[in-house]
Design a protein around this motif. Sequence first.
Motif, PDB file in Angstrom:
ATOM      1  N   UNK A 138       0.822  -1.045  -0.023  1.00  0.00           N
ATOM      2  CA  UNK A 138       0.084  -0.017  -0.023  1.00  0.00           C
ATOM      3  C   UNK A 138       0.923   1.178   0.111  1.00  0.00           C
ATOM      4  N   UNK A 139       0.592   2.266  -0.995  1.00  0.00           N
ATOM      5  CA  UNK A 139       1.398   3.318  -0.931  1.00  0.00           C
ATOM      6  C   UNK A 139       0.124   4.631  -0.711  1.00  0.00           C
ATOM      7  N   UNK A 140       0.774   5.593   0.152  1.00  0.00           N
ATOM      8  CA  UNK A 140      -0.040   6.790   0.380  1.00  0.00           C
ATOM      9  C   UNK A 140      -0.352   7.495  -1.039  1.00  0.00           C
ATOM     10  N   UNK A 141      -1.527   7.887  -1.170  1.00  0.00           N
ATOM     11  CA  UNK A 141      -2.098   8.329  -2.608  1.00  0.00           C
ATOM     12  C   UNK A 141      -1.307   9.662  -3.158  1.00  0.00           C
ATOM     13  N   UNK A 142      -0.131   9.402  -2.967  1.00  0.00           N
ATOM     14  CA  UNK A 142       0.592  10.778  -3.506  1.00  0.00           C
ATOM     15  C   UNK A 142       1.551  10.153  -4.942  1.00  0.00           C
ATOM     16  N   UNK A 143       1.738  10.976  -6.002  1.00  0.00           N
ATOM     17  CA  UNK A 143       2.269  10.533  -7.296  1.00  0.00           C
ATOM     18  C   UNK A 143       3.776   9.884  -6.961  1.00  0.00           C
ATOM     19  N   UNK A 193       4.864   6.091  -7.978  1.00  0.00           N
ATOM     20  CA  UNK A 193       5.989   6.044  -9.191  1.00  0.00           C
ATOM     21  C   UNK A 193       7.097   5.278  -8.590  1.00  0.00           C
ATOM     22  N   UNK A 194       7.279   5.572  -7.235  1.00  0.00           N
ATOM     23  CA  UNK A 194       8.503   4.905  -6.550  1.00  0.00           C
ATOM     24  C   UNK A 194       8.396   3.452  -6.733  1.00  0.00           C
ATOM     25  N   UNK A 195       7.054   2.704  -6.019  1.00  0.00           N
ATOM     26  CA  UNK A 195       6.880   1.504  -6.185  1.00  0.00           C
ATOM     27  C   UNK A 195       6.883   0.992  -7.419  1.00  0.00           C
ATOM     28  N   UNK A 196       6.209   1.621  -8.422  1.00  0.00           N
ATOM     29  CA  UNK A 196       6.457   1.299  -9.998  1.00  0.00           C
ATOM     30  C   UNK A 196       7.760   0.933 -10.361  1.00  0.00           C
ATOM     31  N   UNK A 197       8.565   1.962 -10.167  1.00  0.00           N
ATOM     32  CA  UNK A 197       9.989   1.842 -10.594  1.00  0.00           C
ATOM     33  C   UNK A 197      10.728   0.956  -9.943  1.00  0.00           C
ATOM     34  N   UNK A 198      10.664   0.731  -8.675  1.00  0.00           N
ATOM     35  CA  UNK A 198      11.265  -0.445  -8.050  1.00  0.00           C
ATOM     36  C   UNK A 198      10.831  -1.924  -8.524  1.00  0.00           C
ATOM     37  N   UNK A 242      -3.132   3.859  -2.264  1.00  0.00           N
ATOM     38  CA  UNK A 242      -3.171   2.899  -3.550  1.00  0.00           C
ATOM     39  C   UNK A 242      -2.502   1.415  -3.038  1.00  0.00           C
ATOM     40  N   UNK A 243      -3.504   0.614  -3.403  1.00  0.00           N
ATOM     41  CA  UNK A 243      -2.992  -0.584  -3.581  1.00  0.00           C
ATOM     42  C   UNK A 243      -2.278  -1.001  -4.851  1.00  0.00           C
ATOM     43  N   UNK A 244      -0.859  -1.330  -4.763  1.00  0.00           N
ATOM     44  CA  UNK A 244      -0.148  -1.649  -5.756  1.00  0.00           C
ATOM     45  C   UNK A 244       0.116  -3.215  -5.915  1.00  0.00           C
ATOM     46  N   UNK A 245      -0.528  -3.588  -6.859  1.00  0.00           N
ATOM     47  CA  UNK A 245      -0.490  -5.171  -6.959  1.00  0.00           C
ATOM     48  C   UNK A 245       0.396  -5.705  -7.999  1.00  0.00           C
ATOM     49  N   UNK A 246       1.574  -6.353  -7.708  1.00  0.00           N
ATOM     50  CA  UNK A 246       2.439  -6.539  -8.597  1.00  0.00           C
ATOM     51  C   UNK A 246       2.603  -8.103  -8.715  1.00  0.00           C
ATOM     52  N   UNK A 247       2.339  -8.793  -9.798  1.00  0.00           N
ATOM     53  CA  UNK A 247       2.350 -10.184 -10.174  1.00  0.00           C
ATOM     54  C   UNK A 247       3.666 -10.429 -10.754  1.00  0.00           C
ATOM     55  N   UNK A 248       4.108 -11.544 -10.064  1.00  0.00           N
ATOM     56  CA  UNK A 248       5.361 -12.397 -10.687  1.00  0.00           C
ATOM     57  C   UNK A 248       4.748 -13.522 -11.400  1.00  0.00           C
ATOM     58  N   UNK A 288      11.739   0.628   2.079  1.00  0.00           N
ATOM     59  CA  UNK A 288      11.324   2.138   1.844  1.00  0.00           C
ATOM     60  C   UNK A 288      10.203   2.195   2.426  1.00  0.00           C
ATOM     61  N   UNK A 289       9.627   1.455   3.161  1.00  0.00           N
ATOM     62  CA  UNK A 289       8.186   1.786   4.103  1.00  0.00           C
ATOM     63  C   UNK A 289       6.808   1.251   3.384  1.00  0.00           C
ATOM     64  N   UNK A 290       7.082   0.441   2.145  1.00  0.00           N
ATOM     65  CA  UNK A 290       5.807   0.245   1.560  1.00  0.00           C
ATOM     66  C   UNK A 290       5.482  -1.173   2.032  1.00  0.00           C
ATOM     67  N   UNK A 291       4.491  -1.491   2.768  1.00  0.00           N
ATOM     68  CA  UNK A 291       4.194  -2.764   3.432  1.00  0.00           C
ATOM     69  C   UNK A 291       2.956  -3.400   2.674  1.00  0.00           C
ATOM     70  N   UNK A 292       2.967  -4.546   2.578  1.00  0.00           N
ATOM     71  CA  UNK A 292       1.713  -5.383   1.707  1.00  0.00           C
ATOM     72  C   UNK A 292       0.576  -5.372   2.654  1.00  0.00           C
ATOM     73  N   UNK A 293      -0.617  -5.156   1.940  1.00  0.00           N
ATOM     74  CA  UNK A 293      -2.022  -5.150   2.820  1.00  0.00           C
ATOM     75  C   UNK A 293      -2.384  -6.674   3.006  1.00  0.00           C
ATOM     76  N   UNK A 294      -1.610  -7.638   2.350  1.00  0.00           N
ATOM     77  CA  UNK A 294      -2.124  -8.985   2.430  1.00  0.00           C
ATOM     78  C   UNK A 294      -1.010  -9.948   2.121  1.00  0.00           C
TER      79      UNK A 294
END
Lengths: 556, 556
Positions: B429-434, B438-443, B467-473, B500-506
């Motif tokens: 989960x990322x706080x809703x700031x651009x 962008x940081x999560x997407x980039x990493x 924002x829930x950032x769902x990344x699929x491998x 970097x402080x972005x922890x998963x909601x699940x």
Amino acid sequence: MEVRTLAAARIAEEINTRLDQALEQWTKALGAEHVMVDGASRAAVETATFATTQMVPAILRPGSREQVQECMRVANRFRIPVYPVSSGKNWGYGSRVPVTDATVLIDLSRMNRILDFNEKLAYVTVEPGVTQRQLFEFLHAGHSGLWMDATGSSPECSLIGNVVERGFGHTPYGDHFAQVCGFEVVLPSGGLMETGFCRFPGALAGPVYRWGAGPTLEGLFSQSNLGIVTRMTIWLMPAPEHFEAFFFQCNRQEQISSLIEALRPLRMQGILRSTVHIANDYKVLAGIQQYPWQETSGETPLLPELMTQLRTRLKFGAWSGSGGLYGTRGQVREAKKAIRKALKGNVNRLQFLDDTRLLFASRFAKLYQFLTGWDLRKTIDLARPVYGLMKGVPTDQPLAGAYWRKKSVPAGDLDPDRDGCGLLWHAPIAPMEGHHVAMVAGIATQILLEYGFEPSISMTLITERAVACVISICYDRREPGQDEQAMACYDRLRRELTDRGYYSYRLGIQSMSEMRGTDGYAGLVRTIKDAIDPHGILAPGRYQPASASSRATAKA
Amino acid sequence: MEVRTLAAARIAEEINTRLDQALEQWTKALGAEHVMVDGASRAAVETATFATTQMVPAILRPGSREQVQECMRVANRFRIPVYPVSSGKNWGYGSRVPVTDATVLIDLSRMNRILDFNEKLAYVTVEPGVTQRQLFEFLHAGHSGLWMDATGSSPECSLIGNVVERGFGHTPYGDHFAQVCGFEVVLPSGGLMETGFCRFPGALAGPVYRWGAGPTLEGLFSQSNLGIVTRMTIWLMPAPEHFEAFFFQCNRQEQISSLIEALRPLRMQGILRSTVHIANDYKVLAGIQQYPWQETSGETPLLPELMTQLRTRLKFGAWSGSGGLYGTRGQVREAKKAIRKALKGNVNRLQFLDDTRLLFASRFAKLYQFLTGWDLRKTIDLARPVYGLMKGVPTDQPLAGAYWRKKSVPAGDLDPDRDGCGLLWHAPIAPMEGHHVAMVAGIATQILLEYGFEPSISMTLITERAVACVISICYDRREPGQDEQAMACYDRLRRELTDRGYYSYRLGIQSMSEMRGTDGYAGLVRTIKDAIDPHGILAPGRYQPASASSRATAKA
């Protein structure tokens, strides 16, 4: 009091010794000026808006989380029960009086810092002593574009206190407990914990995403005696592009049923995004003036026939409602259209008010009176606090209603505890259906009148599906016998309503026995309590589901 | 396997004896046909979309709450750990595989009754086996005016399973855990409890007011191993007068930042009342087709340069987003205006779609292709499931994406476990700031490519602030070495993001160690677990904050 046996006397002495030892250590931790044992301070916190017998041996005023932790450690060491209040403005539900006797009060009002604020993500992080007024002024001073949600009780109410009691307000953020995120809690042991993502080192989403990972624990610390909330993030609402309020009236009692049916679809469809507040005639009158001693020749209660005459003369309805519309100008225009359509035939009067009209009305009230004979200022004075609440502006206007049976309201600060105002609140929740709401109103009206009180009732469409029915038993504590009469009325009211399935969303210190039960929920809460507070030190009896059916106010 | 000592052998034998005894009693309680120990059934539930080693000695299929209670009592008696799944469609997070080895599966899918339904108050009460498809068909068959909220995983997903995992959907009721009210829970001891007002005899507000009176306990039973939810009320949404979807595209990767900044105020102001879903190019491509084996000459991963060519050819953006607008016609018109204004300059394409236009487009697709050369049907086929989800229509289209690295998708029912689809989901989960998004997407992009996988990412504006950032491998489990490579990638991804402080909601079954800690939260959850499940029988390790730092998948 019965004659004490020698054994009982010895126990009492032992308790006093333990208390003395605890006080010594609390004084060491907080400083003498923050440990109060003088009679006047104790008498003040031993007073609620109804009869209580609990004695408070001392008041502790910790100034920090660390001091709260130390308070708990000392309490455990010497087995002295303690009872936390944030601001203690829990009028009608027990004020600052602990549920059990001989319990030391922990007053958190010194912890009044605003710890974090984020305009972009619209949240604020506060300590328990931060009041509604303080947050409102903070936002105002910083020219914030955010609105808070205020409860109608008093500007001096603690934000955290109201949230953990699951109070409600009047904007789209009105269901307070739904708008918080991330608690810091001092556990009964003195240990510290954080909920949600806040527990993870460096987590960024702590104040913005409520559930975190793993079990979600905020619920454990609302309406409970499982911990002391020492920090909380509250979400704020961005001021809408446009705000407009609507006010409506029904002339007849029975209209409440079809009114609720008409409003439910609007609430459910998100056309009404905020709580809608509907007050009966008694409630409105208590908001305008004292009890009409003259018209009743000093007799009580105010009977429905006279009430009808008064409301016709003062031009308000059997039911008066209000709600806010929030959005772009176009959205508000759309909502108005939908409201007009839905309420047509269901109300006798419907008016909209926005900042421009309010300003205009205030300016031209005198001229208007000259032309029409109708004193608009009175209406404006009455509408302004309600209008303000819908914009998150705290007011103490509703609090003045606690003085209803008094001969006058004091000019200075209002303190119903101090002033002998009698007030008992009961707040059952009804499903949002006309017949349920009418049923609750009918029962309450009948019972209160029967006991000689005015049935002052408000119905708040608190969520899309539920109505909080707040019933006030309002009296003068200085009148002999009234304390007993009011409590008898309250007990009867509560019994009659729960017998029909309407349970209160919030309990007073005198009614914690409602939590009792031998069911699984009660068992689980007891198991958790025993596990984290083995000595039963923290707020004994508070929302505690006792297995016995005895009143929780039994002496400790 | 190492040589067993005599003592260990004796322990193993003792466990087997206990298991045999337990199986005997479970069989007595459920009937032989609902206790499965055959190899095929066990192999199926031992298979996830990534490598696991846990063995499942048996599968129990209770048909009622009472049978679930009996299952727990037997489990306690013989100290056999059990692991409940509702439908077990927890793909990407561990499917039906228990967190610990030698754990008996309790499959709740037979409990599939819809117990209560209220059109007026818009709720439904279900058992754990009730699937998205079942509820959808139930509403359809009854000509209900209510919409459900569907998660994009599969029509066969359990509603309760998704809620207790705090999954999300695409309508204004998208934050699933916020839309439930009243759990019935079987505790680890086999005891039964109800949350909220449901615990009170005859209470009417049980399904409509969530908090009840006293501590609110739903949170204890979501993402936890503290109880088995056997009944739940879910709120439904009245179909709006008008629905319209919007679709947008950004051509450049970097636009995500300003896009989020543009969308936040709309979400915060309630102009967008539902989740907004934004997928990157890899995610969209995986929704359209298999891995482009031909274009890449069989090489993996699909590199950004080729991805850019493909998306230009197939006419989609670096980011493609969608959202729904719900309300009266006028409200939707207003919302469209606000969206157009906010997205101007931030997106390269913005389109609105409603039922009429969709129907029209379907009808004239052929003519349109003849006139323009552009095959509209493809776009429609792609848009339809997304469009449906925004109206609460379940779809298995997103599930097909799990077959990305396969050569084809099976024609019949999809079962990623069975078909050797490799899928690991990580959802910070990322706080809703651009800049956060962008940081999560980039990493994620960098790490996945580095490990040889396609960075398939979606960003869901799940609440007003998060924002829930769902990344699929996504990979092919049948390819040697890929299981290990994917897990290494996952571990690295998780570490880099939490650092970097972005922890998963699940969490997936392989990552429950994320819960570990010596903090107060971890301590409290452990204390509660010990108090209500002293033998650690229920779902050991699941969202359990171990104090040690070892992986929770250690052998039981």
